[in-house]
Design a protein around this motif. Sequence first.
Motif, PDB file in Angstrom:
ATOM      1  N   GLY A  38       0.803  -1.210   0.000  1.00 59.46           N
ATOM      2  CA  GLY A  38       0.000   0.000   0.000  1.00 59.46           C
ATOM      3  C   GLY A  38       0.837   1.261   0.000  1.00 59.46           C
ATOM      4  O   GLY A  38       0.485   2.258   0.627  1.00 59.46           O
ATOM      5  N   PHE A  39       1.951   1.240  -0.712  1.00 59.27           N
ATOM      6  CA  PHE A  39       2.908   2.342  -0.718  1.00 59.27           C
ATOM      7  C   PHE A  39       2.312   3.573  -1.403  1.00 59.27           C
ATOM      8  O   PHE A  39       1.860   3.498  -2.537  1.00 59.27           O
ATOM      9  N   HIS A  40       2.332   4.687  -0.695  1.00 57.50           N
ATOM     10  CA  HIS A  40       1.770   5.923  -1.240  1.00 57.50           C
ATOM     11  C   HIS A  40       2.601   7.107  -0.744  1.00 57.50           C
ATOM     12  O   HIS A  40       2.775   7.278   0.465  1.00 57.50           O
ATOM     13  N   ILE A  41       3.140   7.895  -1.672  1.00 55.70           N
ATOM     14  CA  ILE A  41       3.923   9.074  -1.309  1.00 55.70           C
ATOM     15  C   ILE A  41       2.973  10.200  -0.938  1.00 55.70           C
ATOM     16  O   ILE A  41       2.056  10.526  -1.689  1.00 55.70           O
ATOM     17  N   LEU A  42       3.209  10.806   0.218  1.00 57.73           N
ATOM     18  CA  LEU A  42       2.386  11.926   0.671  1.00 57.73           C
ATOM     19  C   LEU A  42       3.005  13.269   0.310  1.00 57.73           C
ATOM     20  O   LEU A  42       2.291  14.201  -0.070  1.00 57.73           O
ATOM     21  N   ILE A  55      10.883  13.023   2.941  1.00 63.63           N
ATOM     22  CA  ILE A  55       9.854  12.381   2.123  1.00 63.63           C
ATOM     23  C   ILE A  55       8.916  11.638   3.059  1.00 63.63           C
ATOM     24  O   ILE A  55       9.363  10.892   3.939  1.00 63.63           O
ATOM     25  N   GLN A  56       7.610  11.843   2.869  1.00 62.72           N
ATOM     26  CA  GLN A  56       6.603  11.182   3.699  1.00 62.72           C
ATOM     27  C   GLN A  56       5.811  10.185   2.860  1.00 62.72           C
ATOM     28  O   GLN A  56       5.378  10.519   1.750  1.00 62.72           O
ATOM     29  N   TRP A  69       5.554   6.723   7.217  1.00 57.28           N
ATOM     30  CA  TRP A  69       6.995   6.537   7.228  1.00 57.28           C
ATOM     31  C   TRP A  69       7.599   7.837   6.715  1.00 57.28           C
ATOM     32  O   TRP A  69       7.270   8.287   5.623  1.00 57.28           O
ATOM     33  N   VAL A  70       8.469   8.442   7.500  1.00 58.81           N
ATOM     34  CA  VAL A  70       9.125   9.693   7.121  1.00 58.81           C
ATOM     35  C   VAL A  70      10.619   9.418   7.034  1.00 58.81           C
ATOM     36  O   VAL A  70      11.224   8.944   7.998  1.00 58.81           O
ATOM     37  N   THR A  71      11.208   9.675   5.864  1.00 59.10           N
ATOM     38  CA  THR A  71      12.643   9.498   5.694  1.00 59.10           C
ATOM     39  C   THR A  71      13.292  10.824   5.331  1.00 59.10           C
ATOM     40  O   THR A  71      12.657  11.712   4.759  1.00 59.10           O
ATOM     41  N   GLU A  72      14.569  10.909   5.674  1.00 64.62           N
ATOM     42  CA  GLU A  72      15.387  12.043   5.261  1.00 64.62           C
ATOM     43  C   GLU A  72      16.510  11.517   4.395  1.00 64.62           C
ATOM     44  O   GLU A  72      17.168  10.530   4.745  1.00 64.62           O
ATOM     45  N   ILE A  73      16.725  12.162   3.254  1.00 59.25           N
ATOM     46  CA  ILE A  73      17.900  11.862   2.432  1.00 59.25           C
ATOM     47  C   ILE A  73      19.046  12.628   3.086  1.00 59.25           C
ATOM     48  O   ILE A  73      19.049  13.861   3.089  1.00 59.25           O
ATOM     49  N   ASP A  84      19.304   7.144   2.853  1.00 62.86           N
ATOM     50  CA  ASP A  84      18.056   7.590   3.478  1.00 62.86           C
ATOM     51  C   ASP A  84      17.992   7.025   4.889  1.00 62.86           C
ATOM     52  O   ASP A  84      18.420   5.900   5.142  1.00 62.86           O
ATOM     53  N   GLU A  85      17.476   7.852   5.798  1.00 65.01           N
ATOM     54  CA  GLU A  85      17.323   7.468   7.191  1.00 65.01           C
ATOM     55  C   GLU A  85      15.893   7.732   7.623  1.00 65.01           C
ATOM     56  O   GLU A  85      15.344   8.794   7.324  1.00 65.01           O
ATOM     57  N   GLN A  86      15.318   6.771   8.300  1.00 60.22           N
ATOM     58  CA  GLN A  86      13.973   6.951   8.832  1.00 60.22           C
ATOM     59  C   GLN A  86      14.002   7.986   9.949  1.00 60.22           C
ATOM     60  O   GLN A  86      14.850   7.942  10.829  1.00 60.22           O
TER      61      GLN A  86
END
Length: 154
Positions: A38-42, A55-56, A69-73, A84-86
Motif C-alpha cells: 500500500g505504498f503511497h507518497i504523501l 519524504i513522507q 513513514w518519514v525518511t530524510e535523504i 536515506d534514514e527513517q
Amino acid sequence: MKIYRLHKKQKLPITLNVAWNFLSNPNNLKTITPDYMGFHILSGTEKPMYAGQIIQYMVTPILGLKTKWVTEITHVVNKHYFVDEQRFGPYALWHHKHFIKDIEGGIEMEDIIDYKLPFGLLGQLAHPTLVKPKLEEIFNYREKKLIELFGVYH
C-alpha cells in the motif's frame, strides 16, 4: 541493543545515468515495492533528490497495519550513492545506503540497510520469523521488478 543488517547486490545491463535517474527518483519507489504494501507518497518529491530532503509515505509493512513513514535523504553524491534514514516509522533505526557503480556491460547496485526493531526483546523475537523474511521478500520483489524493467545482466 541488536542492530541487524540486510545487504543486497544486483547487476543490471543499463548505464550509470539510467540507473541513477531511476533509483534516485523517490517517485519510482512505488514501482519497485510490492502492491500489498500500500505504498503511497504523501509529500517531499517535488524536487530532484538532495541532502536534507524529507519524504513522507504511507505504507502497510506488516499485518495490515497502515503507518506513516518519514525518511530524510542525508547524503547524496551524484551517480555514486545516497543515504536515506527513517525519521519516523516502524523501525527504531533505519539507515539505508544505496551505492551504484559502473561495471563492464552495465552497473552494479548495492543496498546496505542497518536497522533496529522497536519493542526490545519482543522485537528481537519477531525478527527471524516476521521482520527478516518480510524484508527479504520486499527486496527480492525489487530485484525481479528491476529485471523486468531493465533486463538481465549477462
